[in-house]
Design an enzyme around this catalytic site. Structure first.
Site, PDB file in Angstrom:
ATOM      1  N   ASP A 389       0.817  -1.211   0.000  1.00  0.00           N
ATOM      2  CA  ASP A 389       0.000   0.000   0.000  1.00  0.00           C
ATOM      3  C   ASP A 389       0.855   1.267   0.000  1.00  0.00           C
ATOM      4  O   ASP A 389       0.507   2.266   0.600  1.00  0.00           O
ATOM      5  CB  ASP A 389      -0.970   0.000   1.183  1.00  0.00           C
ATOM      6  N   ASP A 470       6.627  -4.871  13.475  1.00  0.00           N
ATOM      7  CA  ASP A 470       7.318  -3.577  13.521  1.00  0.00           C
ATOM      8  C   ASP A 470       7.419  -3.071  14.951  1.00  0.00           C
ATOM      9  O   ASP A 470       8.410  -2.456  15.330  1.00  0.00           O
ATOM     10  CB  ASP A 470       6.662  -2.557  12.588  1.00  0.00           C
TER      11      ASP A 470
END
Lengths: 659, 460
Positions: A389, A470
Site C-alpha cells: 500500500d 514492527d
C-alpha cells in the site's frame, strides 16, 4: 544349415520317394548319419544358448531403460495436474441472483460464485463481473452505498469495466441511502429500469451486459421505513460470445501476451485492458548513474489487495534505477488475483500459506519473506522491504543509492527508511535533507542482512506471540540504541485505507497530508554528516546558529514562528527524563503531526519545518542538547487534557500501527 | 524306426529353435532401432554425423548469443579433449582449425551451463529456437532455496533445458547461486506427462543427482572455429564434477522435529549458534585454503541431519578429516587465525584428534578418520587415564550440502553414519552426553603406553 538342404543334384520325382531314398542312403552311411546327428544336437544346443542370451539381453535392455526412468528420472512426487474447470462448450449460462435483507448469493451454472449471509457485513450493492466468453468471474466487489462516497467508488469501478462484460448486481440489506444520481444514471445507462427509483431498503437484482442487452432485472419495494422489501430471486440465461470477440486485438508481443492473460481473467484495472491505447505495463525509467542499489533485492510484502498491489508496482517500476529482476512479491495466502497482477508486470511472486491469525500472521509472513529474499539472493548485503500500500517516489532508488553506504559503514545504524513520520505537507520542506532518528519508521526501508541473519531471524517472535513485527523491531531489546536514517520529505506514500489496523478516519488524520517527493534525481546534501559522530557536530552547529523563539507565546499558534523563510529556530520543552514525552505529545497534537506515539526523535531533539523554517524542539533537561538553552528561557510545558477528554480525542485504533 | 524318429525329432527341434532365434534377433533389432530412433547406433556416414554435431552446436551458440545469454561449456567429453590441448587452445585464438577435433567427437549430447541470474527467462528464446528447428524441453521443479521456509510455495524454477535438432541435442543445465557462495544445479526428474523418449535421459552427464560447484572462472576460446566460454581450468572442473553430488537438508523432517521438540530461542542459544556459525565458517576457510577435505561429524552432523541447525545445547563444532589428508600446517594455520590449540590427542599413526579454542567457550574438534578394508574409525583419548576409545563407522563417501550458509561436506550415507554413531534413537534429543559411553559405536581399545603420554596427550 546346409545339411538340411536336399542335394540339388538329386532330382526326386516324388517327395516321399526322395525322402525314403535319402533316408536309406543315410542309413547306409552310418558315419555320415552319426555326424549329422551330432551336428544337429550341437546346433540345437547353440541355438538354445543364443536364444536364452538374446532373451536376457532384450529383457535387460528393456528393464534397464524402464529402471532408469523409473528410479532416477521420475519425480518422486506425483505431479497430478489440478483439474481445471472443464471448459464447457455451452453457449448459455444459467445465472441465479438473490437479494434480501440478510443474504445475497449469485450462482452461475449451478456454481455459487458469491454467498454472503454474515451478519453486520456486506451491506450494500454487490457487483460481479463475468467474462462474456468463458463465464469466469473476473471481479467481485461490494459497495456499501448506505454510506457516503461508496457510490463514487462504484461509478469509478463500473467505468473501468470493459464493454461487453457481464455485470451482476444484487443488494444486501440497504443500498440506496447514499446512492446519488450520478451512480443511478450509470446504472440506468447499463440498462436498468429500476435503478433511478431505488429507494430505502428496496431489494434489487440486475444482470446485464455492459453496453449491450439486459438479461434480467427484479425488484421489490420496501413497504415501510422499518421493513425491508421481500427477498428477490432472479433466474436468467446469458448468451456467451466467442473468445475472439471478448478479447482485444493487440499486436502479438511478449508484453501483450501477458496483458491478454491478465485482462481475460480479471476486471477493474482500467486502461491497462483497454483495446485502444492500453496503458503500458513496462516503464523503462531512466537508469541511475552509478546505481549502488541495482543489485539489492526488493521484497514486496502483499496481502489480498490486488488493486493496491497494482498501484504500488506501477509506481515501483516507474522509479528511476529500478531493477525488475531483483523484485519478489510475497503474497500472504493463496490469492489468485494478486498473483495475476504480479505476472502482468512480469515479476516473480511467491505465495505463503497462512499459518496463524491477524498480527502474528503478518509477522510470520514478514519473516518468511525476508528469509526467502536472502536465500534467493545470497550475494545481497541488504534488502529493500516494501508493502503493497505504498507509492514509491521517482527518486526512491536514487535516495537509497546515495545513502546506502552509511548502512555499510556505520554500525550504529539500524535501517534506512524512506518514510518520515513527521513529514507532513506543513512540516517537511527539504528533499535533500536527511535525519537520524531513534525510531524505526518502516514503510519502505532497507534491512542489513547481517542484522537480520545474526539478530532478528533467530529470535523472531513465534506465531503464538501475537506481536506486530514492527512494534517488536522497535523494542529496545532489538534496536539496541541504533538509529535509522530518514529523509525530511518521504520517498514513499502510504495510500492504504483498508488494512488490518487501518480505517478511513485514521488514514485521513495521519497519512493523507503526508508529504511525498515527486522531484527526480534529488542530490542529497552532505550525506557524510549523517555518520554517528559527524551528526553530533552537525546538530551542535545547527543549534549554535538557531534563534531561540519567544517562549512566552503559545507554541501551538502560528504566530509562534516568525513569518520568515529559511531560518533555523529552536524551542525548549519540558522533558524530565528520557521517557517523558508529555509536552512533546501535546505539541505534536496541536501541530497536527504524528502523536500516537513518539516518533522522529534523536536524543530528545525533534527536527521539523514550520513556515519553511527549520524548527528544532529540544527536551530539557533530558536531552544532551539542553546545554544550549539560555538560562533565561523556561522550557515550555503543556498540560495533557484530562483523562476523559483525552480518550475522546484519540481515535479508537490500535496505537501507531501502520500496516 | 526308432532311429528315424530320433532324427525327425532332432530336425524338428532344430527348426523350431532356428525360427525362435530369428524371431529373437528381429525382436532385439526392433528394440534397438526403437530405442535409438534418433540416436541411431548405426555409424553409416561417420563424417556426416560428425558435422551434424558441430552444426547443432554452432546453431545453438548462435541462438543464445542472439539473445545475449552467456552460457559456458561443461561437457565432460569435450572438456576432456580440450584439456589435453589446453595450452595450445589458450594461445591460438583466431586461427582457423584444420579439422573438427572437439565438437565432432561422437556423443549424443553437448552440455552447457547457464547462470540463472544472468538472464531474464524471456520466452522469446524459445520462439526463436523453434523457428530454427529446435525442439525443446524444459524441466522445472521446486525451488530448494525456499524449501527451508515454513509454508512458502515458491514458483517452480527451470532446472534443465534440452534443445534437440536432428540427431543431436544440447543439454543446458541451469545453475543457481545459493547461500554459501556456491553454484547449485538441480536433479533432472521427469513429470508424469513428459515425453520419456525425448532423448535418452540416462546418458546425460548432469541431472542424476543435484550438484554443487564453486563459481568457475571462465575463458573465452575458439575451438573448431566456434567461440565458446569454457571453465578456465577444465581439468579441475572435471575433477570437481566427479564428486559434486549435493544433498539437500531434510527441511520437512526438521520442521517435524521442531514441532515435536520446540526450538530453544533464548538469548544464550542465539548467541551460541552465532558463535558456532562463525567458528565453522572460519574453520572452513582455513581448511579449504590448506586443501584439506573435511566433513561435519558427530553432533554437528546430527544437528544438520535432524534439524538443519546447530543443536542448541551442544558445546562444540565437530569436523571429520581423513588421516590421509592430514597436514602438519593445520595447527599453525588455526593458531594464526586466532584459534589456539586446546589439546592434541593421539598421533598421526593412531587416534589423532585436535581441539581448538574458539571465542567464548565454543570449541572446534577435528577428528581424524582411519580407513580399513571394511570400515572407517576414529579415536578418542581420556586425558587423565590415558584410555583409548575407538568409534567404528561403515565406509562412506562425501557429498556436498548447505549448512548455516556454508557449502560443506557430509557423509552421503548420512543416515547410516548418524545411526552408527547415535543408535536407532538418534531422533530423540539427549542433553546428557558422555563421549566415552554414550556413542552407540564406541569401543574401548586399551591404554596408551605411559612413556608415550607426553606425546599423545597434550593439553594447553
Amino acid at each position: 544349415m546346409d545339411e538340411w538342404n536336399p542335394n540339388p543334384a538329386v532330382k526326386p520325382h516324388k517327395k516321399r520317394s526322395w525322402y525314403l531314398a535319402w533316408k536309406y542312403k543315410l542309413m547306409n552311411q552310418r558315419a555320415l548319419r552319426k555326424l549329422c546327428q551330432t551336428g544337429a544336437v550341437l546346433f540345437l544346443l547353440v541355438t538354445v544358448i543364443v536364444n536364452i542370451k538374446l532373451i536376457l539381453d532384450t529383457r535387460r535392455a528393456a528393464y534397464e531403460e524402464e529402471e532408469e526412468y523409473a528410479q532416477d528420472y521420475d519425480d518422486e512426487v506425483l505431479n497430478v495436474e489440478v483439474a481445471r474447470h472443464p471448459v464447457s462448450n455451452k453457449k448459455i449460462l444459467d445465472v441465479e441472483v438473490y437479494s434480501s435483507r440478510s443474504k445475497v448469493y449469485v450462482a452461475v451454472d449451478g456454481t455459487t460464485v458469491l454467498e454472503d449471509e454474515a451478519r453486520e457485513q456486506g451491506r450494500g450493492i454487490h457487483v460481479i463481473v463475468l467474462n462474456q466468453a468463458t463465464g469466469h468471474v473476473m471481479a467481485k466487489r461490494v459497495f456499501d452505498t448506505y454510506s457516503p462516497h461508496e457510490d463514487e467508488a462504484m461509478v469509478l469501478f463500473l467505468n473501468m469495466v470493459a464493454r461487453g462484460r457481464i455485470l451482476i448486481f444484487t443488494i444486501k440489506d440497504e443500498g440506496s441511502f447514499h446512492l446519488k444520481d450520478t451512480a443511478k444514471n450509470v446504472l440506468k445507462s447499463l440498462g436498468s429500469q429500476v435503478a433511478p427509483f431505488l429507494s430505502w431498503r428496496d431489494m434489487w437484482t440486475f444482470v446485464g451486459k455492459k453496453g449491450g442487452e439486459v438479461y434480467g432485472e427484479k425488484h421489490t419495494k420496501s413497504p415501510a421505513l422499518s421493513t425491508w422489501g421481500d427477498p428477490v430471486l432472479l433466474k436468467t440465461e446469458v448468451h456467451l460470445t466467442s473468445v475472439e470477440d471478448a478479447e482485444c486485438h493487440w499486436p502479438d508481443t511478449e508484453l501483450n501476451r501477458r496483458r491478454k492473460r491478465f485482462c481475460s481473467k480479471v476486471e477493474g484495472y482500467g486502461s491497462v485492458c483497454s483495446c485502444k491505447d492500453p496503458t503500458p505495463i513496462e516503464f523503462n525509467p531512466d537508469p541511475l548513474k552509478d546505481n549502488k542499489v541495482f543489485n539489492v533485492p526488493v521484497a514486496v510484502i502483499a496481502g489480498n489487495r490486488p488493486n493496491y498491489l497494482y498501484r504500488m508496482l506501477r509506481s515501483l517500476l516507474s522509479a528511476q534505477g529500478v531493477n525488475p529482476q531483483m523484485i519478489t512479491v510475497f503474497i500472504d495466502g493463496y490469492y489468485e488475483e494478486p498473483m495475476d497482477v504480479v505476472e502482468l508486470f512480469g515479476l516473480s511472486g511467491i505465495q505463503h500459506t497462512p499459518i496463524s491469525i491477524k498480527n502474528a500472521r503478518v509477522s510470520q509472513h514478514y519473516k518468511a519473506s525476508l528469509t526467502a529474499t536472502f536465500n534467493l539472493f545470497p550475494d545481497a548485503k541488504f534488502a529493500v522491504v516494501l508493502e503493497e500500500d505504498l507509492d514509491i517516489s521517482v527518486d526512491f532508488f536514487s535516495f537509497l543509492s546515495q545513502s546506502i553506504h552509511l548502512l555499510e559503514e556505520d554500525e550504529s545504524l539500524y535501517c534506512i527508511s524512506a518514510w518520515n513520520d513527521q513529514g507532513y505537507e506543513h512540516t517537511a520542506e527539504d528533499p535533500s535533507l536527511l535525519y537520524r532518528v531513534e525510531t524505526m519508521p518502516g514503510l519502505g526501508w532497507v534491512l542489513r542482512k547481517s542484522l537480520y541473519k545474526d539478530e532478528l531471524e533467530p529470535k523472531w517472535p513465534t506465531p503464538e506471540k501475537l506481536w506486530d513485527w514492527d512494534m517488536w523491531m522497535r523494542m529496545p531489546e532489538q534496536r539496541k540504541g541504533r538509529e535509522c536514517i530518514i529523509p525530511d520529505i518521504s520517498r514513499s506514500y502510504h495510500f492504504g485505507i483498508v488494512g488490518l489496523n487501518m480505517n478511513g478516519y485514521f488514514h485521513e488524520a495521519y497519512f493523507k497530508k503526508h508529504k511525498f517527493n515527486t522531484v527526480p534525481n534529488v542530490q542529497l546534501k552532505n550525506v557524510g554528516s549523517l555518520r554517528k559522530d559527524a551528526y553530533e557536530t552537525e546538530i551542535h552547529r545547527l543549534l549554535g546558529e538557531a534563534e531561540v523563539l519567544d517562549h512566552s507565546k503559545n507554541p501551538c499558534e502560528d504566530s509562534f514562528v516568525p513569518d520568515t523563510e529559511g531560518r533555523v529556530y529552536v524551542m525548549f520543552i519540558r522533558m524530565e527524563q528520557e521517557a517523558d514525552f508529555t509536552t512533546w505529545t501535546q505539541l505534536a497534537k496541536c501541530l497536527h503531526i504524528w502523536d500516537l506515539d513518539v516518533r522522529g526523535n534523536h536524543k530528545g531533539l525533534w527536527r521539523i519545518f514550520r513556515k519553511k523554517n527549520h524548527f528544532l524542539v529540544v527536551g530539557v533537561p533530558a536531552s544532551p542538547y539542553s546545554s544550549k538553552k539560555p538560562s533565561s528561557v523556561t522550557p515550555i510545558y503543556i498540560e495533557p487534557p484530562a483523562k476523559e477528554e483525552g480518550a475522546a480525542a484519540v481515535p479508537a485504533v490500535p496505537a501507531a500501527e501502520q500496516t | 524306426m526308432q532311429k528315424i524318429n530320433k532324427n525327425v525329432i532332432l530336425a524338428l527341434l532344430s527348426l523350431t529353435s532356428l525360427v525362435f532365434l530369428l524371431f529373437q534377433l528381429y525382436n532385439y533389432k526392433f528394440y534397438l532401432s526403437k530405442n535409438g530412433a534418433v540416436f541411431s547406433k548405426v555409424r553409416g556416414s561417420q563424417s556426416g554425423q560428425h558435422s551434424t554435431r558441430w552444426h547443432v552446436v554452432r546453431k545453438f551458440l548462435g541462438l543464445i548469443s542472439s539473445h545475449n545469454i552467456p552460457v559456458y561449456l561443461i561437457d565432460p567429453l569435450i572438456l576432456g579433449l580440450v584439456d589435453k590441448d589446453i595450452e595450445q587452445i589458450r594461445s591460438s585464438s583466431d586461427v582457423p582449425s584444420p579439422e573438427c577435433k572437439y565438437f565432432c567427437a561422437p556423443r549424443d549430447f553437448t552440455t552447457f551451463a547457464l547462470l540463472d541470474k544472468t538472464w531474464k527467462h524471456e520466452i522469446g528464446l524459445f520462439r526463436t529456437a523453434e523457428k530454427m528447428g529446435f525442439q525443446w524441453l524444459k524441466i522445472i521443479n521446486k525451488d530448494p532455496r525456499l524449501d527451508g521456509i515454513d509454508d512458502l510455495s515458491g514458483i517452480e524454477i527451470p532446472l534443465h533445458y534440452i534443445f534437440k535438432l536432428s540427431s543431436h541435442a544440447i543439454h543446458l543445465v541451469v545453475f543457481y547461486e545459493r547461500s554459501g557462495n556456491y553454484l547449485w544445479h538441480g536433479p533432472l526428474r521427469l513429470k508424469q506427462h513428459m515425453d520419456r523418449k525425448f532423448v535418452p535421459f540416462q546418458k546425460l552427464h548432469f541431472g542424476r543427482y543435484p550438484g554443487a560447484y564453486e563459481k568457475p572462472e571462465l575463458l573465452l576460446v575458439s575451438i573448431d572455429d566456434l567461440k565458446v566460454q569454457i571453465p578456465k581450468n577444465p581439468s579441475s572442473f572435471l575433477e570437481e564434477m566427479s564428486h559434486s553430488r549435493f544433498l539437500e537438508c531434510r527441511y520437512r523432517e526438521a520442521q517435524a522435529f521442531v514441532q515435536l521438540y520446540p526450538d530453544d530461542a533464548s538469548l544464550d542459544v542465539v548467541e551460541f549458534r552465532k558463535r558456532a556459525k562463525s567458528l565453522l565458517h572460519l574453520a572452513a576457510l582455513i581448511l579449504n585454503s590448506l586443501g584439506v577435505k573435511f566433513w561435519l561429524s558427530s553432533g554437528t552432523c546430527l544437528g544438520w541431519y535432524r534439524q538443519c541447525n546447530v543443536i542448541p545445547y551442544s558445546k562444540d563444532v565437530d569436523l571429520g578429516v581423513f588421516i590421509r589428508d592430514y597436514k602438519a600446517d593445520i595447527i599453525p594455520a588455526f593458531q594464526k587465525a586466532g584459534l589456539p590449540l586446546k589439546h592434541k590427542f593421539g598421533k598421526v599413526e593412531d587416534s589423532l584428534e585436535l581441539s581448538f579454542q574458539g571465542e567464548d567457550d565454543v570449541k572446534l574438534d577435528i577428528f581424524f578418520f582411519y580407513e580399513e578394508d571394511d570400515h572407517i574409525w576414529n579415536g578418542g583419548t581420556q586425558a587423565k587415564s590415558g584410555k583409548k576409545f575407538k568409534y567404528l563407522f561403515p565406509k562412506f563417501t562425501l557429498c556436498w550440502t548447505e549448512f548455516i550458509e556454508l557449502k560443506v561436506h557430509v557423509p552421503c550415507e548420512t543416515l547410516q553414519y548418524v545411526e552408527t554413531n547415535y543408535g536407532p534413537d538418534w531422533k530423540v534429543p539427549v542433553k546428557m552426553w558422555d563421549w566415552k559411553s554414550s556413542p552407540y559405536n564406541v569401543q574401548y581399545s586399551g591404554v596408551w603406553p605411559v612413556d608415550e603420554w607426553d606425546d599423545v596427550i597434550q593439553i594447553y
